[in-house]
Structure formats: structure tokens, C-alpha cells
Motif scaffolding. Structure first.
Motif, PDB file in Angstrom:
ATOM      1  N   LEU A   8       0.847  -1.197   0.000  1.00 39.06           N
ATOM      2  CA  LEU A   8       0.000   0.000   0.000  1.00 39.06           C
ATOM      3  C   LEU A   8       0.876   1.237   0.000  1.00 39.06           C
ATOM      4  CD1 LEU A   8      -3.227   1.062   1.297  1.00 39.06           C
ATOM      5  CD2 LEU A   8      -1.284   2.518   1.894  1.00 39.06           C
ATOM      6  N   THR A   9       0.574   2.150  -0.911  1.00 39.40           N
ATOM      7  CA  THR A   9       1.237   3.445  -0.876  1.00 39.40           C
ATOM      8  C   THR A   9       0.352   4.427  -1.628  1.00 39.40           C
ATOM      9  OG1 THR A   9       3.291   4.652  -1.271  1.00 39.40           O
ATOM     10  CG2 THR A   9       2.651   3.018  -2.934  1.00 39.40           C
ATOM     11  N   ARG A  12      -0.720  12.524  -2.362  1.00 39.09           N
ATOM     12  CA  ARG A  12      -1.711  13.585  -2.205  1.00 39.09           C
ATOM     13  C   ARG A  12      -2.038  14.144  -3.587  1.00 39.09           C
ATOM     14  NH1 ARG A  12       0.977  17.152   2.677  1.00 39.09           N
ATOM     15  NH2 ARG A  12       1.325  15.340   3.995  1.00 39.09           N
ATOM     16  N   ILE A  42      -3.424   4.653  -2.729  1.00 28.45           N
ATOM     17  CA  ILE A  42      -4.389   5.583  -2.134  1.00 28.45           C
ATOM     18  C   ILE A  42      -4.160   7.003  -2.657  1.00 28.45           C
ATOM     19  CG2 ILE A  42      -2.915   5.978  -0.082  1.00 28.45           C
ATOM     20  CD1 ILE A  42      -5.549   6.216   1.530  1.00 28.45           C
ATOM     21  N   ALA A  44      -4.747  10.395  -1.505  1.00 24.31           N
ATOM     22  CA  ALA A  44      -5.035  10.891  -0.153  1.00 24.31           C
ATOM     23  C   ALA A  44      -5.630  12.297  -0.194  1.00 24.31           C
ATOM     24  CB  ALA A  44      -3.766  10.842   0.696  1.00 24.31           C
ATOM     25  N   GLN A  47      -5.686  14.508   3.021  1.00 32.22           N
ATOM     26  CA  GLN A  47      -4.399  15.157   3.349  1.00 32.22           C
ATOM     27  C   GLN A  47      -4.186  16.484   2.620  1.00 32.22           C
ATOM     28  OE1 GLN A  47      -0.773  12.862   3.243  1.00 32.22           O
ATOM     29  NE2 GLN A  47      -1.561  11.329   4.666  1.00 32.22           N
ATOM     30  N   TYR A 145      -2.380  14.110  11.157  1.00 37.46           N
ATOM     31  CA  TYR A 145      -2.579  13.328   9.930  1.00 37.46           C
ATOM     32  C   TYR A 145      -1.776  12.020   9.890  1.00 37.46           C
ATOM     33  CZ  TYR A 145       1.597  14.385   7.034  1.00 37.46           C
ATOM     34  OH  TYR A 145       2.858  14.451   6.530  1.00 37.46           O
ATOM     35  N   GLN A 149      -2.921   8.498   8.395  1.00 37.03           N
ATOM     36  CA  GLN A 149      -2.099   7.756   7.427  1.00 37.03           C
ATOM     37  C   GLN A 149      -1.857   6.312   7.890  1.00 37.03           C
ATOM     38  OE1 GLN A 149       0.817   9.954   5.295  1.00 37.03           O
ATOM     39  NE2 GLN A 149       2.156   8.222   4.965  1.00 37.03           N
ATOM     40  N   ASP A 152      -4.742   4.598   6.725  1.00 33.31           N
ATOM     41  CA  ASP A 152      -4.637   4.383   5.268  1.00 33.31           C
ATOM     42  C   ASP A 152      -3.931   3.062   4.969  1.00 33.31           C
ATOM     43  OD1 ASP A 152      -5.558   6.972   4.958  1.00 33.31           O
ATOM     44  OD2 ASP A 152      -3.599   7.818   4.426  1.00 33.31           O
ATOM     45  N   VAL A 161       5.274  -0.770   2.280  1.00 35.57           N
ATOM     46  CA  VAL A 161       4.936   0.613   1.937  1.00 35.57           C
ATOM     47  C   VAL A 161       6.117   1.286   1.245  1.00 35.57           C
ATOM     48  CG1 VAL A 161       3.921   2.748   2.826  1.00 35.57           C
ATOM     49  CG2 VAL A 161       3.561   0.622   4.079  1.00 35.57           C
ATOM     50  N   VAL A 163       7.919   4.194  -0.236  1.00 36.43           N
ATOM     51  CA  VAL A 163       7.760   5.655  -0.136  1.00 36.43           C
ATOM     52  C   VAL A 163       9.114   6.348  -0.161  1.00 36.43           C
ATOM     53  CG1 VAL A 163       5.568   5.855   1.145  1.00 36.43           C
ATOM     54  CG2 VAL A 163       7.666   5.285   2.365  1.00 36.43           C
ATOM     55  N   GLN A 167       8.779   9.944   4.390  1.00 34.03           N
ATOM     56  CA  GLN A 167       7.581   9.285   4.934  1.00 34.03           C
ATOM     57  C   GLN A 167       7.895   8.267   6.024  1.00 34.03           C
ATOM     58  OE1 GLN A 167       4.228  10.029   3.866  1.00 34.03           O
ATOM     59  NE2 GLN A 167       5.458  11.760   3.182  1.00 34.03           N
TER      60      GLN A 167
HETATM   61  N1  TRP Z   1       1.791  11.372   2.912  1.00 35.14           N
HETATM   62  C1  TRP Z   1       2.042  10.812   1.616  1.00 35.14           C
HETATM   63  C2  TRP Z   1       2.704  11.904   0.750  1.00 35.14           C
HETATM   64  O1  TRP Z   1       2.577  13.062   1.027  1.00 35.14           O
HETATM   65  C3  TRP Z   1       0.786  10.336   0.916  1.00 35.14           C
HETATM   66  C4  TRP Z   1       0.109   9.209   1.644  1.00 35.14           C
HETATM   67  C5  TRP Z   1      -1.097   9.249   2.246  1.00 35.14           C
HETATM   68  C6  TRP Z   1       0.629   7.895   1.840  1.00 35.14           C
HETATM   69  N2  TRP Z   1      -1.402   8.071   2.807  1.00 35.14           N
HETATM   70  C7  TRP Z   1      -0.386   7.205   2.585  1.00 35.14           C
HETATM   71  C8  TRP Z   1       1.799   7.248   1.464  1.00 35.14           C
HETATM   72  C9  TRP Z   1      -0.185   5.887   2.980  1.00 35.14           C
HETATM   73  C10 TRP Z   1       1.994   5.915   1.873  1.00 35.14           C
HETATM   74  C11 TRP Z   1       0.997   5.253   2.625  1.00 35.14           C
HETATM   75  O2  TRP Z   1       3.337  11.579  -0.220  1.00 35.14           O
END
Ligand code: TRP
Length: 350
Positions: A8-9, A12, A42, A44, A47, A145, A149, A152, A161, A163, A167
Motif C-alpha cells: 500500500l502506498t 496527495r 491511495i 489521499a 491530506q 494526519y 495515514q 490508510d 509501503v 515511499v 515518509q
Molecule cells: N503522505 C504521503 C505523501 O505526502 C501520501 C500518503 C497518504 C501515503 N497516505 C499514505 C503514502 C499511505 C503511503 C501510505 O506523499
């Protein structure tokens, strides 16, 4: 972790995606997809409201842009579920539950949130907020937030995840929340999600120098949808090694953003050592180096992406894609919530 762990990733929807997103996360998503992992992406949208809730009106068109960006890099909606955060009630309900078990101290001093707050204040020209007291100027939603997350990631029992480095604190928080939930209610409902950061290029520098991260709003990004001619203009103007003003001077690739770009694409091109050598010896000037990178790597790469984007533009309905992905996410979320309610004893007979 199971050998085909759930990935999962997400992002925004604040604007088009750029090279930093590709290197940090998008290409991993495609790899996992090709390896047959279940993948959830996702979008988001909650966010987006963190920094500026008045921006809600632009989310819709940004969602359309971001889905085209996904398709253009090879994310296949037949294999990967693309869904919208605000359309999955299980995420919002889990956020409420997680807020009850997350100590305030786990949120205070989250370096990524602090950083985002500081940058936002700078952009707004707010000098009245004392350094270290940023969170007092922001909403509860922004401050908290990372809890949302965690929901999420955990609503669908996400295990992997991929990222960017920034993150990492959020994924670690999700691990801690998962552990705490399992401890309090005595059943291992949630996995401990693992943060996967690109090891070669944990953080892609922007066009303005090695100290800044490539960012959507920083004016230092190459967007995946930028026309090729514009990309070359941007690259030509990019910052390089300041101690190598002209060809013939010895260079320092490790402090040069252009070398970081070469490095990021190393897997697609196996002759990185020659760029390093030629830069260090001085035989390769910065302009020629940019040109070589553009011709051998960036242009063919972007061309492929643009072609896929064109095909998608003419043939897909992005809202249908996201409808199906969201439906799969809701199915996963309802299953998780049922278990959560049961172990908490809040599965009332009604
Ligand atoms: N915060 C992440 C960003 O700004 C976006 C995000 C939201 C995210 N929910 C998540 C990333 C869950 C990984 C898993 O890029």
C-alpha cells in the motif's frame, strides 16, 4: 510478512507527479505489480486539506491528472487498485479508533510534519510563529494526519509501503499503532507494515541544488507530463557542482544533482562509472553531461511515458478506474473493521 505481501502506498492529489515520485515510489509499485503482489494505491484527498482547507475545489481535477500519471508509468488498474481515501469509510472509522490509542507524545516532534509546517509558514510569510511552536498555528487535522495515514495503511492490512525517505516517520508510527492495538486487544489483527525506501536515491534532489528535495510546489521539478522540449530547458538551467565552473575543472559527482539523476536510473543504464570518472577527471563538462543524460536516459524514458499517457487519454475513463479500485478497497476495509469491532467488543447486536 507473507511472500506476496500486500503493498500500500499513495500520493496527495495536489498536482502532477514528477521524477522524484517516480524514483522514490512509482517504479517500485510497478515492480510489485509485475511480481504479482496485491497493490493498493491511495489518493489521499483528506491530506490535501491539511495545509489549506480552502483548496478542496482543486482536488477533483488533480485526481484525474494523477491517475493519468499512474497509467503513464505502467500501473495497470486491472492488477492494482487505485482508490480515493475519503470514499473509504473504514479509513475514517479506523482513524477515530487509532486516535484513542495513540499517545500525544508519539505525534509531537514528528520531523516530517514539523518540516511541512515550517515550509508552509515560510510560503505564507508568517514570521510571527516561534520556531519549535509551529503546530500551534495549524489545525488538529494537520497535526494528527500521521494517525490517519496509519489507518490508510492498516485498513487493508498493508505490509509493504514503498515511499520516499520523508515518509519513514509515518510508517514507523503505523507500526507502533498496529503493535499497540494488537497488545491492547490481545489479538494480532494488524501486521507491522514495512517501509521500503529506495536505497540508491532515498531523496531525489531538485533542479536548484543538492540541498533541496524535488517538490511539486518548489519550482524545481521535472514533471512526468512536461513536454520534452521544456524538460531540456529545465535540465539545461539546472544547478550542478559549484566547484566545477567549466569543462576541464575536476568535478565532484557526489554533490551534483545531475549525477544523482544518473544514479537514480543506474538500473536502466550500466555505465555509471564512466560518468563519474569523466566528471572527476574534468573531461566531461556539465553541459555535455546533461546532454548525455538527456539523450541516453531521460528523453527515451519520458517518450515512453508520454506515449502511454496519450493512449490512456484516448481510451480510459479515469472515474471508472477509481470506482473499481475504491470498491475493492471498501471490501477489504469492511472485512478489517468487522474483526476490529469484534476484538474490541463494539460489534453491537443491532
Ligand atoms: N503522505 C504521503 C505523501 O505526502 C501520501 C500518503 C497518504 C501515503 N497516505 C499514505 C503514502 C499511505 C503511503 C501510505 O506523499
Amino acid at each position: 510478512m507473507t511472500d506476496k505481501g500486500l503493498v500500500l502506498t499513495g500520493d496527495r492529489p495536489t498536482g502532477p507527479l514528477h521524477l522524484g515520485h517516480y524514483i522514490g515510489s512509482l517504479r517500485k509499485r510497478v515492480e510489485y505489480q509485475e511480481k504479482g503482489h496485491p497493490v493498493f494505491i491511495i489518493i489521499a484527498d483528506w491530506q490535501v486539506l491539511n495545509e489549506d482547507p480552502s483548496r478542496s475545489g482543486m482536488i477533483r481535477s488533480n485526481i484525474e491528472t494523477i491517475i493519468l500519471d499512474y497509467l503513464s508509468v505502467g500501473i495497470d488498474p486491472k492488477q492494482t487498485n487505485i482508490f480515493i481515501q475519503s470514499q473509504v469509510p473504514a479509513i475514517t472509522i479506523l482513524t477515530e479508533i487509532f486516535q484513542q490509542i495513540t499517545p500525544y507524545s508519539w505525534l509531537a516532534n514528528n520531523p516530517t510534519v514539523k518540516d511541512e509546517m515550517r515550509r508552509h509558514l515560510e510560503r505564507m510569510g508568517r514570521t510571527d510563529v516561534k520556531v519549535g511552536k509551529e503546530e500551534r498555528a495549524f489545525t488538529v487535522g494537520f497535526f494528527a494526519y500521521p494517525v490517519s495515514q496509519a489507518a490508510d495503511i492498516l485498513f487493508c492490512l498493508g505490509e509493504i509501503v514503498p515511499v520516499g525517505k520523508d515518509q519513514e516517520p509515518h510508517i514507523n508510527l503505523a507500526r507502533d499503532i498496529a503493535g499497540r492495538f494488537n497488545d491492547i486487544y490481545g489479538r494480532p489483527i494488524f501486521p507491522k507494515p514495512e517501509c521500503v525506501v529506495d536505497t540508491i536515491t532515498p531523496r531525489l534532489p531538485g533542479l536548484g541544488g543538492p540541498d533541496e528535495k524535488m517538490g511539486k510546489s518548489a519550482g524545481n521539478a521535472i514533471f512526468l507530463s512536461d513536454p520534452i522540449a521544456l524538460v531540456w530547458e529545465k535540465l539545461k538551467g539546472a544547478y550542478t557542482d559549484p566547484e566545477k565552473p567549466k569543462k576541464g575543472d575536476t568535478g565532484h559527482p557526489d554533490i551534483c544533482p545531475i549525477f544523482a539523476y544518473w544514479n537514480a536510473f543506474e538500473a536502466e543504464w550500466d555505465n555509471i562509472a564512466s560518468v563519474r570518472e569523466d566528471c572527476e577527471s574534468g573531461s566531461l563538462g556539465c553541459f555535455d553531461c546533461k546532454k548525455r543524460f538527456f539523450d541516453t536516459i531521460l528523453q527515451p524514458f519520458l517518450q515512453r511515458i508520454h506515449e502511454r499517457r496519450e493512449v490512456a487519454l484516448g481510451s480510459v475513463d479515469v472515474w471508472e478506474i477509481v470506482r473499481q479500485g475504491t470498491s475493492a478497497a471498501n471490501k477489504a476495509g469492511e472485512g478489517t473493521l468487522e474483526l476490529v469491532r469484534e476484538v474490541m467488543g463494539i460489534d453491537y447486536p443491532m
